[in-house]
Structures are given as structure tokens and as C-alpha cells.
Motif scaffolding. Structure first.
Motif, PDB file in Angstrom:
ATOM      1  N   GLU A 101       0.970  22.262  38.495  1.00 41.52           N
ATOM      2  CA  GLU A 101       0.685  20.759  38.293  1.00 41.52           C
ATOM      3  C   GLU A 101       1.012  20.736  36.851  1.00 41.52           C
ATOM      4  O   GLU A 101       0.542  19.630  36.244  1.00 41.52           O
ATOM      5  CB  GLU A 101      -0.654  20.623  38.349  1.00 41.52           C
ATOM      6  N   TRP A 102       1.895  21.526  36.439  1.00 41.95           N
ATOM      7  CA  TRP A 102       2.475  21.181  34.864  1.00 41.95           C
ATOM      8  C   TRP A 102       3.850  21.879  34.454  1.00 41.95           C
ATOM      9  O   TRP A 102       4.009  22.796  35.293  1.00 41.95           O
ATOM     10  CB  TRP A 102       1.252  21.785  33.764  1.00 41.95           C
ATOM     11  N   GLY A 103       4.380  21.283  33.388  1.00 42.62           N
ATOM     12  CA  GLY A 103       5.717  21.899  33.479  1.00 42.62           C
ATOM     13  C   GLY A 103       5.834  21.868  31.673  1.00 42.62           C
ATOM     14  O   GLY A 103       5.061  21.444  30.892  1.00 42.62           O
ATOM     15  N   THR A 104       7.210  22.389  31.184  1.00 43.61           N
ATOM     16  CA  THR A 104       7.495  22.658  30.034  1.00 43.61           C
ATOM     17  C   THR A 104       8.820  22.238  29.755  1.00 43.61           C
ATOM     18  O   THR A 104       9.642  22.787  30.368  1.00 43.61           O
ATOM     19  CB  THR A 104       7.134  24.203  29.362  1.00 43.61           C
ATOM     20  N   ALA A 105       9.170  21.538  28.854  1.00 39.62           N
ATOM     21  CA  ALA A 105      10.597  21.175  28.337  1.00 39.62           C
ATOM     22  C   ALA A 105      11.039  22.658  27.840  1.00 39.62           C
ATOM     23  O   ALA A 105      10.290  23.391  27.249  1.00 39.62           O
ATOM     24  CB  ALA A 105      10.642  20.131  27.417  1.00 39.62           C
ATOM     25  N   GLU A 106      12.369  22.644  27.820  1.00 39.13           N
ATOM     26  CA  GLU A 106      13.022  24.008  27.352  1.00 39.13           C
ATOM     27  C   GLU A 106      12.429  24.438  26.026  1.00 39.13           C
ATOM     28  O   GLU A 106      12.343  25.467  25.523  1.00 39.13           O
ATOM     29  CB  GLU A 106      14.546  23.858  27.592  1.00 39.13           C
ATOM     30  N   PRO A 107      12.743  23.310  25.078  1.00 36.20           N
ATOM     31  CA  PRO A 107      12.458  23.658  23.592  1.00 36.20           C
ATOM     32  C   PRO A 107      10.972  24.141  23.199  1.00 36.20           C
ATOM     33  O   PRO A 107      10.545  25.029  22.649  1.00 36.20           O
ATOM     34  CB  PRO A 107      12.837  22.480  22.682  1.00 36.20           C
ATOM     35  N   ASP A 108      10.248  23.550  24.127  1.00 41.19           N
ATOM     36  CA  ASP A 108       8.476  23.817  24.163  1.00 41.19           C
ATOM     37  C   ASP A 108       8.501  25.134  24.724  1.00 41.19           C
ATOM     38  O   ASP A 108       7.470  25.970  24.316  1.00 41.19           O
ATOM     39  CB  ASP A 108       7.770  22.826  24.633  1.00 41.19           C
ATOM     40  N   ALA A 109       9.014  25.422  25.958  1.00 40.63           N
ATOM     41  CA  ALA A 109       8.935  26.787  26.199  1.00 40.63           C
ATOM     42  C   ALA A 109       9.395  27.984  25.380  1.00 40.63           C
ATOM     43  O   ALA A 109       8.698  28.910  25.295  1.00 40.63           O
ATOM     44  CB  ALA A 109      10.001  26.847  27.667  1.00 40.63           C
ATOM     45  N   HIS A 110      10.393  27.387  24.652  1.00 42.75           N
ATOM     46  CA  HIS A 110      10.790  28.463  23.654  1.00 42.75           C
ATOM     47  C   HIS A 110       9.955  28.471  22.317  1.00 42.75           C
ATOM     48  O   HIS A 110       9.524  29.821  22.184  1.00 42.75           O
ATOM     49  CB  HIS A 110      12.184  28.119  22.669  1.00 42.75           C
ATOM     50  N   GLU A 111       9.277  27.482  22.197  1.00 39.27           N
ATOM     51  CA  GLU A 111       8.209  27.689  20.998  1.00 39.27           C
ATOM     52  C   GLU A 111       6.952  28.341  21.827  1.00 39.27           C
ATOM     53  O   GLU A 111       6.524  29.224  20.978  1.00 39.27           O
ATOM     54  CB  GLU A 111       7.688  26.223  20.668  1.00 39.27           C
ATOM     55  N   LEU A 112       6.804  28.286  23.022  1.00 43.57           N
ATOM     56  CA  LEU A 112       5.435  29.130  23.548  1.00 43.57           C
ATOM     57  C   LEU A 112       5.832  30.499  23.626  1.00 43.57           C
ATOM     58  O   LEU A 112       5.205  31.426  23.275  1.00 43.57           O
ATOM     59  CB  LEU A 112       5.274  28.560  24.890  1.00 43.57           C
ATOM     60  N   LEU A 113       7.087  30.971  23.979  1.00 43.59           N
ATOM     61  CA  LEU A 113       7.679  32.278  23.910  1.00 43.59           C
ATOM     62  C   LEU A 113       7.559  32.817  22.538  1.00 43.59           C
ATOM     63  O   LEU A 113       6.926  33.931  22.465  1.00 43.59           O
ATOM     64  CB  LEU A 113       8.996  32.338  24.656  1.00 43.59           C
ATOM     65  N   VAL A 114       7.949  32.147  21.550  1.00 39.00           N
ATOM     66  CA  VAL A 114       8.040  32.689  20.136  1.00 39.00           C
ATOM     67  C   VAL A 114       6.508  32.861  19.806  1.00 39.00           C
ATOM     68  O   VAL A 114       6.242  33.894  19.148  1.00 39.00           O
ATOM     69  CB  VAL A 114       8.916  31.442  19.270  1.00 39.00           C
ATOM     70  N   ALA A 115       5.450  31.939  20.106  1.00 40.55           N
ATOM     71  CA  ALA A 115       4.278  32.013  19.589  1.00 40.55           C
ATOM     72  C   ALA A 115       3.542  33.280  20.427  1.00 40.55           C
ATOM     73  O   ALA A 115       2.897  34.187  19.871  1.00 40.55           O
ATOM     74  CB  ALA A 115       3.531  30.862  20.062  1.00 40.55           C
ATOM     75  N   GLY A 116       3.969  33.706  21.807  1.00 43.08           N
ATOM     76  CA  GLY A 116       3.596  34.819  22.337  1.00 43.08           C
ATOM     77  C   GLY A 116       3.953  35.961  21.960  1.00 43.08           C
ATOM     78  O   GLY A 116       3.191  36.965  21.474  1.00 43.08           O
ATOM     79  N   VAL A 117       5.225  35.943  21.477  1.00 44.09           N
ATOM     80  CA  VAL A 117       5.720  37.335  21.024  1.00 44.09           C
ATOM     81  C   VAL A 117       5.439  37.480  19.489  1.00 44.09           C
ATOM     82  O   VAL A 117       4.932  38.727  19.179  1.00 44.09           O
ATOM     83  CB  VAL A 117       7.543  37.134  20.725  1.00 44.09           C
ATOM     84  N   ARG A 118       5.199  36.571  18.571  1.00 43.80           N
ATOM     85  CA  ARG A 118       4.833  36.642  17.424  1.00 43.80           C
ATOM     86  C   ARG A 118       3.507  37.257  17.331  1.00 43.80           C
ATOM     87  O   ARG A 118       3.141  38.111  16.511  1.00 43.80           O
ATOM     88  CB  ARG A 118       4.519  35.395  16.837  1.00 43.80           C
TER      89      ARG A 118
END
Length: 138
Positions: A101-118
Motif C-alpha cells: 500500500e505504499w511506494g517509493t520514487a527511485e531518488p527517495d529509495a536511494h536516500e532510504l538505502l543510504v540512510a540504512g547503510v549509513r
């Protein structure tokens, strides 16, 4: 991953229910933790990641449980030598952050990935950022 979340929740609940005393004559309340005691590294990681995640616009509203399900598999895949492109490919890694029931635009998915990896596996942060920059998507 769901089993790990359920086991973690069960363990936390078991710890909370085990807060009794062995002595019936002990009517004093349990000692409060001192203000100088710090939260566990796990709690700090979780809070840092969720704070970053909550600042990202999603198409819908993912739950914290859903958001917390991503960093560990991402870090595992990076440790195995996989790329961001591989992780986010639906037919390969299948780790693109999206829910029913939710999605993520690619730039935002990249931001989430970077936040998780950081927060969860910072040893892979520069490689992830380099890959995203090289692709022109970060």
C-alpha cells in the motif's frame, strides 16, 4: 525476516513480563535507570534510521516495521558483494523499498538505502554512494 521480527518482539515481551521480585517482603519499587545510562546501540541505530526514513516522502505510509525490514538484507547483500542495481532489481535482489500500500520514487529509495547503510553497515557507505553517483541517480 518476519520470523526474526516476531522472535525479537517475543523476546522483548518476555523480558518485560519477567520483571518480578523473588522476595515477597520487598515492597520498594524497582530501581529506575539512571539518567546517565544510555540506550543500547541497537536502539540508537533504529532511532537514527527511522528519523532519516521519516523525512523521506513515500507514496503512501510505510510502517516502522516495514521500514526496519530493509537495512539488514541490504547490508547482507552488500557484504556478499552485490550492487545497488542488483539489490533493487525485482528479478534479482528484489529489495526495492515498496509495500502493498505504499511506494517509493527511485531518488527517495536511494536516500532510504543510504540512510540504512549509513546506520547499519557504514563500511559499505562510500561504495554505495559511488555507485549511485556513477549512475547519475544520486
Amino acid at each position: 525476516m518476519r520470523h526474526a521480527t516476531i522472535l525479537l518482539a517475543a523476546g522483548l515481551l518476555a523480558g518485560l513480563t519477567a520483571c518480578g521480585t523473588d522476595s515477597p517482603s520487598n515492597d520498594k519499587p524497582a530501581a529506575q535507570s539512571s539518567p546517565s545510562s544510555s540506550p543500547s546501540p541497537w536502539v540508537v541505530q533504529r532511532e537514527q534510521y527511522l528519523e532519516a526514513a521519516h523525512s523521506i516522502p513515500f507514496n503512501g505510509t510505510p510502517s516502522d516495521v516495514e521500514l526496519l525490514g530493509y537495512p539488514e538484507p541490504w547490508c547482507d547483500a552488500l557484504k556478499e558483494g552485490h550492487s545497488v542495481e542488483w539489490m533493487f532489481d525485482i528479478f534479482k535482489g528484489g529489495m526495492y523499498p515498496i509495500g502493498e500500500e505504499w511506494g517509493t520514487a527511485e531518488p527517495d529509495a536511494h536516500e532510504l538505502l543510504v540512510a540504512g547503510v549509513r546506520v547499519y553497515c557504514p563500511e559499505h557507505l562510500s561504495a554505495v554512494q559511488e555507485e549511485l553517483r556513477a549512475s547519475g541517480k544520486y
